[in-house]
Design a protein around this motif. Structure first.
Motif, PDB file in Angstrom:
ATOM      1  N   LEU B 143       0.887  -1.132  -0.033  1.00  0.00           N
ATOM      2  CA  LEU B 143      -0.069  -0.072  -0.095  1.00  0.00           C
ATOM      3  C   LEU B 143       0.822   1.321   0.008  1.00  0.00           C
ATOM      4  N   SER B 144       0.276   2.157  -0.601  1.00  0.00           N
ATOM      5  CA  SER B 144       1.064   3.626  -0.333  1.00  0.00           C
ATOM      6  C   SER B 144       1.040   4.364   0.979  1.00  0.00           C
ATOM      7  N   VAL B 145       1.738   5.191   1.291  1.00  0.00           N
ATOM      8  CA  VAL B 145       1.651   5.690   2.604  1.00  0.00           C
ATOM      9  C   VAL B 145       0.228   6.122   2.993  1.00  0.00           C
ATOM     10  N   PRO B 509      -5.091  16.024 -14.831  1.00  0.00           N
ATOM     11  CA  PRO B 509      -6.136  15.088 -15.310  1.00  0.00           C
ATOM     12  C   PRO B 509      -7.534  15.616 -15.503  1.00  0.00           C
ATOM     13  N   GLU B 510      -8.279  14.931 -16.194  1.00  0.00           N
ATOM     14  CA  GLU B 510      -9.878  15.390 -15.973  1.00  0.00           C
ATOM     15  C   GLU B 510     -10.381  14.549 -14.917  1.00  0.00           C
ATOM     16  N   GLY B 511     -11.595  14.955 -14.225  1.00  0.00           N
ATOM     17  CA  GLY B 511     -12.105  14.030 -13.210  1.00  0.00           C
ATOM     18  C   GLY B 511     -11.000  14.521 -12.061  1.00  0.00           C
ATOM     19  N   LYS B 512     -11.339  13.657 -10.810  1.00  0.00           N
ATOM     20  CA  LYS B 512     -10.975  13.776  -9.705  1.00  0.00           C
ATOM     21  C   LYS B 512      -9.571  13.883  -9.479  1.00  0.00           C
ATOM     22  N   LEU B 513      -8.752  14.742  -8.801  1.00  0.00           N
ATOM     23  CA  LEU B 513      -7.298  14.836  -8.872  1.00  0.00           C
ATOM     24  C   LEU B 513      -6.731  13.600  -8.045  1.00  0.00           C
ATOM     25  N   ILE B 514      -7.577  13.102  -7.027  1.00  0.00           N
ATOM     26  CA  ILE B 514      -7.200  12.115  -5.981  1.00  0.00           C
ATOM     27  C   ILE B 514      -6.856  10.643  -6.822  1.00  0.00           C
ATOM     28  N   ASP B 515      -7.898  10.584  -7.650  1.00  0.00           N
ATOM     29  CA  ASP B 515      -7.825   9.372  -8.290  1.00  0.00           C
ATOM     30  C   ASP B 515      -6.511   9.184  -9.297  1.00  0.00           C
ATOM     31  N   ALA B 516      -6.234  10.168  -9.995  1.00  0.00           N
ATOM     32  CA  ALA B 516      -4.908  10.356 -10.746  1.00  0.00           C
ATOM     33  C   ALA B 516      -3.846  10.124  -9.912  1.00  0.00           C
ATOM     34  N   VAL B 517      -3.867  10.528  -8.745  1.00  0.00           N
ATOM     35  CA  VAL B 517      -2.906  10.503  -7.710  1.00  0.00           C
ATOM     36  C   VAL B 517      -2.609   9.053  -7.221  1.00  0.00           C
ATOM     37  N   ASP B 518      -3.757   8.439  -6.833  1.00  0.00           N
ATOM     38  CA  ASP B 518      -3.873   7.146  -6.351  1.00  0.00           C
ATOM     39  C   ASP B 518      -3.396   6.169  -7.381  1.00  0.00           C
ATOM     40  N   ALA B 519      -3.685   6.516  -8.537  1.00  0.00           N
ATOM     41  CA  ALA B 519      -3.323   5.435  -9.687  1.00  0.00           C
ATOM     42  C   ALA B 519      -1.722   5.627  -9.886  1.00  0.00           C
ATOM     43  N   SER B 520      -1.411   6.801  -9.878  1.00  0.00           N
ATOM     44  CA  SER B 520       0.178   6.906 -10.157  1.00  0.00           C
ATOM     45  C   SER B 520       1.006   6.391  -9.014  1.00  0.00           C
ATOM     46  N   LEU B 521       0.453   6.642  -7.808  1.00  0.00           N
ATOM     47  CA  LEU B 521       1.193   5.926  -6.703  1.00  0.00           C
ATOM     48  C   LEU B 521       1.051   4.387  -6.744  1.00  0.00           C
ATOM     49  N   LYS B 522      -0.153   3.819  -6.958  1.00  0.00           N
ATOM     50  CA  LYS B 522      -0.256   2.475  -7.092  1.00  0.00           C
ATOM     51  C   LYS B 522       0.760   1.800  -8.098  1.00  0.00           C
ATOM     52  N   GLU B 523       0.833   2.445  -9.203  1.00  0.00           N
ATOM     53  CA  GLU B 523       1.869   1.868 -10.238  1.00  0.00           C
ATOM     54  C   GLU B 523       3.111   1.915  -9.636  1.00  0.00           C
ATOM     55  N   LYS B 524       3.596   2.968  -8.930  1.00  0.00           N
ATOM     56  CA  LYS B 524       4.923   2.955  -8.375  1.00  0.00           C
ATOM     57  C   LYS B 524       5.039   2.111  -7.455  1.00  0.00           C
ATOM     58  N   GLU B 525       4.235   1.639  -6.750  1.00  0.00           N
ATOM     59  CA  GLU B 525       4.372   0.613  -5.345  1.00  0.00           C
ATOM     60  C   GLU B 525       4.288  -0.614  -6.343  1.00  0.00           C
ATOM     61  N   ALA B 526       3.654  -0.924  -7.226  1.00  0.00           N
ATOM     62  CA  ALA B 526       3.524  -2.192  -8.029  1.00  0.00           C
ATOM     63  C   ALA B 526       4.989  -2.268  -8.607  1.00  0.00           C
ATOM     64  N   ARG B 527       5.676  -1.229  -9.196  1.00  0.00           N
ATOM     65  CA  ARG B 527       6.774  -1.329  -9.925  1.00  0.00           C
ATOM     66  C   ARG B 527       7.874  -1.834  -8.624  1.00  0.00           C
ATOM     67  N   GLU B 528       8.025  -1.010  -7.712  1.00  0.00           N
ATOM     68  CA  GLU B 528       8.757  -1.273  -6.552  1.00  0.00           C
ATOM     69  C   GLU B 528       8.870  -2.864  -5.938  1.00  0.00           C
ATOM     70  N   ALA B 529       7.701  -3.313  -6.222  1.00  0.00           N
ATOM     71  CA  ALA B 529       7.255  -4.823  -5.459  1.00  0.00           C
ATOM     72  C   ALA B 529       7.941  -5.689  -6.471  1.00  0.00           C
ATOM     73  N   ARG B 530       7.826  -5.408  -7.900  1.00  0.00           N
ATOM     74  CA  ARG B 530       8.404  -5.972  -8.893  1.00  0.00           C
ATOM     75  C   ARG B 530       9.745  -6.346  -8.925  1.00  0.00           C
ATOM     76  N   GLN B 531      10.432  -5.004  -8.371  1.00  0.00           N
ATOM     77  CA  GLN B 531      11.809  -4.977  -8.424  1.00  0.00           C
ATOM     78  C   GLN B 531      12.656  -5.789  -7.053  1.00  0.00           C
ATOM     79  N   HIS B 532      11.777  -5.834  -6.264  1.00  0.00           N
ATOM     80  CA  HIS B 532      11.937  -6.537  -5.106  1.00  0.00           C
ATOM     81  C   HIS B 532      12.076  -7.848  -5.151  1.00  0.00           C
ATOM     82  N   ASP B 533      11.297  -8.573  -6.050  1.00  0.00           N
ATOM     83  CA  ASP B 533      11.186  -9.911  -6.485  1.00  0.00           C
ATOM     84  C   ASP B 533      12.226 -10.379  -7.408  1.00  0.00           C
TER      85      ASP B 533
END
Lengths: 364, 533
Positions: B143-145, B509-533
């Motif tokens: 999860l993101s912070v 982004p169009e639409g809600k800012l927080i959703d765009a932020v969420d999506a971006s952060l989630k992508e980063k977390e996933a990238r990091e998780a992949r890197q750890h494996d």
């Protein structure tokens, strides 16, 4: 300030710890049916009341100063060198080789060369664990313990197979030549009318140990290297920030540490036995840990703690000689002192700190 | 409205040794409100909340919850009184799922299945009620912070907390995440929950709270309605004198490029790439601010430039190439090249805490022959110069024989600044210059930074405080996930734009800012998780 005064920290805490250890020891002696007061008197008598007793006490003290400083210098770099025992053994090998194979004209030259050999051999033995710690992260506690065993085995091999005189039964070297014999306290201080230190092993290396205390203080608190060792010991990340190489400090601190442990062999091997025997160290490397802890890694503290343990060793030997108190019990008493001054330090410190704060608050 | 306070503290006092952390503190927190507690570091906010949550026992005073006297001896008692706490450093089990973390310590029985099932239901309901959506089956470490913080809040609500204490909750969040948190708090208030918000950020207090209490040196100096006060007044109450909140400065006069950084890459011990090709140029006479949420490579950037982390790429200082690994890549070589460094963490890096102030004033420069005399260190000279530096940088108390740990955060920082600035470096790296520093000292430190800039020095400023970045920088670069997302001029951007860049969103982004932020952060977390494996 949220602390008690420095004198209480340096004097009162160890003093109370010793008294507690003495009290418990008394109970143990009582439990085996001996009189603790008598026993204590005997210890003081045997260790401190006659010059010969002092000669033995100071002999042991010399050992403990070297091994105490050995552990203390590593402590300043936040490393736990448990390998003083092995480093001292190998230091002994250095002393023996120097004394046996170099023809010395005079004991003073022999002492200088043997000192260098002892320090170099001890340092070399500490170098491998230091390098493994610095480069590979192998924990120095583990590696130095293992190196104690390796040192013992190595010494055994060398004494039995290489240095044992032909035909001798004992795993020991030949006697060192007379030119390498160090002046004992008896040689130095006794006269016709005043026979001091008769037969006791204390010798000139005691002064070398005292000099080492002074050099230690200068190194740690007055030089750039000491500044870096202490800084590294307090915070490795800060040391890295300041451009102090962790590898360099780890290795140098351990070299100094091992060198000091090696120098202990001068006292036992060159000063007393005048040949290298198996187990010349007799556990002094481990006592050094207690000495450094109790002495707060400060040379004055190390000196005083070494004196205390010297007294315990000599007094303990007297007890075993004159009473039914078995020698093992002496080990128990020494262990209690170590337990209280080293491991249970906070048990005394915390209540004492509270007491000081309470009195101060009341007075302010 | 209900007149009984949700929390009432009466005459709370607590001393640690001779230090009076809390002195006769009384406070009434009304139900259904957000009550801010503001104060400088060491003012006693955290101690007060620890007493309320049962970590410490007060020497004197009473705690009343919803009109009845409560004896809160441990956190269990606090929880059963309906008090929940969200700590600054989360207390979550990283390799447990969200659901498992929620029920931890609040299981219904020896078997987990029924508890988990019940928690799942409650969680769904809470998520809808308060905008607190988190995937219940995700591992916490993925999860993101911001989401981890939501789990902490959910934990408290699951234990039926009516009163929620949040300790510096926005320190680790992007501005968009912080906004979302405030919306959650808004919902909580609307549902009649009581929130106590501990912070040192004036802006947050003004934005969200109904009432604010100010603490200074262990005492409660005032409690006022937020609507009836101003940031200036609060700052004055916190510090005890008038404070300049804005930095006075003239436009920068950038000169030649002093430090040129090209394509810097750094891989940490765990094998994760922390710098992914950072390039930037630093000119004489300017402050380049690096904005970003903590943990996006800023620390590594400082370490590499400061000489104590290996990297690949190219760094030149006044045209001379600096080694980035091996021999010559260490702190003292960088100092010789004219790069000073005020590190992010003064307690772990910048100072040796048990060393005296005078010993610390040469730390890193101790090999300079100027401080040696023969084989020994010239302690007399070091002490003399230390005394002089401490007087000029207004370090209090000006006693060079005191250990660094006995100074307050602000004064420790002044010791570091004095040391680095007095060496007259051409480039000064500064990380988090005012973290844990009281407002009074912040003013001084900011002025020193600008003064240095005006002398024609180049300054690289890394800070997680956007306000600080805005008020000091002549140019702002935003870091996210080990990369520079873009550079902006402070006059031509705003908090929202920087906030999006800090979350890795480059297009508005169009639409809600927080959703765009969420999506971006989630992508980063996933990238990091992949890197750890």
């Amino acid at each position: 300030m949220d602390k008690m005064p420095a004198w209480a920290d340096a004097v009162l805490v160890p003093l109370i710890s010793i008294l507690l250890a003495a009290f418990l020891s008394a109970l143990v002696i009582l439990a085996i049916g001996e009189n603790p007061v008598e026993a204590f008197k005997l210890m003081v008598d045997g260790a401190l009341m006659r010059s010969t007793g002092w000669g033995y006490t100071l002999y042991y003290t010399t050992n403990f100063i070297f091994t105490g400083l050995c552990v203390a210098v590593a402590f300043h770099a936040k490393m736990f060198n448990i390998g003083g025992e092995g480093q001292a053994m190998i230091g002994g090998l250095g002393v023996a080789l120097a004394c046996l194979f170099i023809p010395f004209p005079h004991w003073s030259v022999a002492l200088i060369v043997a000192t260098l050999a002892a320090a170099a051999f001890g340092a070399a033995w500490a170098f491998i664990p230091a390098w493994l710690q610095a480069k590979r992260g192998s924990h120095i506690v583990i590696t130095t313990i293992m190196f104690n065993f390796i040192a013992a085995a190595l010494l055994n091999y060398v004494l039995v197979n290489l240095l044992r005189p032909v035909g001798a039964m004992e795993p020991a070297t030949a006697n060192f030549p007379a030119a390498t014999h160090l002046p004992t306290f008896q040689d130095m201080f006794a006269s016709e009318g005043n026979p001091l230190f008769r037969g006791s092993p204390a010798n000139v290396t005691f002064f070398l140990a005292v000099a080492a205390c002074v050099a230690f203080w200068v190194l740690i608190w007055r030089t750039k290297l000491g500044y870096e060792i202490r800084a590294f010991g307090h915070s490795e990340s800060a040391a890295r920030y300041a451009g102090i190489s962790p590898v360099r400090i780890t290795v140098i601190a351990m070299l100094i540490s091992g060198g000091l442990a090696g120098m202990m062999a001068l006292n036992t091997t060159m000063g007393e036995a005048e040949r290298l025997v198996l187990n010349a160290t007799e556990g002094a490397g481990f006592i050094g840990i207690a000495v450094a802890l109790m002495g707060r890694s400060h040379p004055v503290g190390v000196f005083l703690a070494a004196l205390l343990f010297g007294f315990l060793y000599q007094g303990g030997a007297e007890l075993a000689l004159w009473t039914n108190i078995p020698r093992e019990l002496i080990t128990v008493i020494q262990a209690l002192v170590i337990l209280f001054t080293g491991a249970l330090d906070n048990m005394v410190r915390l209540p004492l700190e509270k007491l000081f704060l309470a009195t101060r608050r009341r007075s302010s | 409205m209900n007149d009984t306070p949700a929390i009432e503290l009466k005459g709370i006092s607590k001393a640690f040794g001779p230090v009076q952390a809390n002195k006769d503190i009384s406070i009434r927190v009304m139900p259904g409100t957000i009550h801010g507690i503001i104060g400088e570091n060491g003012a006693g906010k955290s101690t007060l909340m620890s007493i309320l949550y049962g970590f410490y026992k007060a020497d004197a005073g009473e705690i009343w919850v919803n009109g009845s006297h409560k004896d809160i001896t441990d956190s269990q008692a606090a929880i059963s009184a309906g008090i929940g706490m969200v700590f600054q450093h989360f207390k979550l089990v990283q390799n447990f799922t969200v659901l498992e973390n929620i029920i931890l310590g609040a299981e219904d029985g020896p078997m987990l299945r029924p508890s988990l099932a019940r928690a799942r239901g409650v969680l769904k309901q809470l998520a809808e009620e308060y905008e607190l959506s988190v995937d219940p089956d995700e591992l916490v470490e993925n999860l993101s912070v911001g989401h981890q913080q939501r789990v902490e809040i959910l934990k408290a609500l699951y234990r039926q907390a009516d009163i929620l204490i949040l300790d510096e909750p926005t320190g680790v969040l992007t501005p968009a995440e912080a906004d979302h948190l405030f919306r959650i708090l808004d919902h909580l208030r609307a549902e009649g929950k009581t929130v106590i918000l501990i912070t040192h950020k004036l802006r947050e207090i003004m934005e969200i709270t109904d009432t604010v209490s100010v603490m200074r040196r262990g005492e409660m100096t005032a409690t006022v309605k937020t609507a009836e006060t101003s940031p200036e007044q609060l700052a004055e109450l916190m510090v005890g004198r008038k404070v300049l909140l804005r930095v006075d400065k003239t436009p920068a006069q950038p000169g030649e490029v002093l430090l040129d950084v090209q394509n810097l890459r750094h891989v940490d011990d765990a094998g994760v790439e922390r710098l992914k090709g950072v390039s930037l140029q630093l000119r004489a006479g300017e402050v380049l601010g690096i904005a970003g949420v903590a943990g996006n490579g800023q620390s590594e950037l400082l370490e590499v430039l400061g000489g104590y982390a290996d990297a690949s790429g190219a760094v030149t200082m006044k045209g001379v190439s600096l080694p980035l690994s091996g021999a010559g890549a260490d702190g003292s070589a960088r100092r010789k090249a004219g790069i000073g460094h005020v590190p992010e963490d003064r307690q772990e890096e910048g100072l040796i805490m048990p060393y005296t102030a005078w010993e610390n004033t040469v730390f890193g420069y101790h090999r300079d022959p100027h401080y040696q005399s023969g084989m020994l260190m010239n302690n007399a000279r070091i002490k003399e110069e230390a005394q002089d530096k401490m007087t000029r940088y207004d370090v209090r108390p000006p006693n060079p024989n005191l250990a660094a740990r006995n100074f307050s955060g602000g004064n420790q920082q002044k010791i570091v600044l004095a040391r680095e600035i007095e060496r007259d470096p051409d480039v000064l790296l500064i990380g988090q210059p005012t973290r844990g520093v009281d407002i009074g000292a912040i003013e001084f430190i900011h002025q020193e930074i600008i003064r240095l800039r005006d002398k024609g020095k180049a300054i690289l400023l890394v800070s997680v405080e956007l306000d600080e970045i805005f008020s000091l920088s002549d140019r702002i670069a935003v870091m996210f996930d080990g990369q520079i997302m873009g550079e902006r001029m402070p006059g031509e951007t705003d908090q929202t734009e920087l906030g999006l860049l800090m979350a890795g969103v480059t297009e508005r982004p169009e639409g809600k800012l927080i959703d765009a932020v969420d999506a971006s952060l989630k992508e980063k977390e996933a990238r990091e998780a992949r890197q750890h494996d």
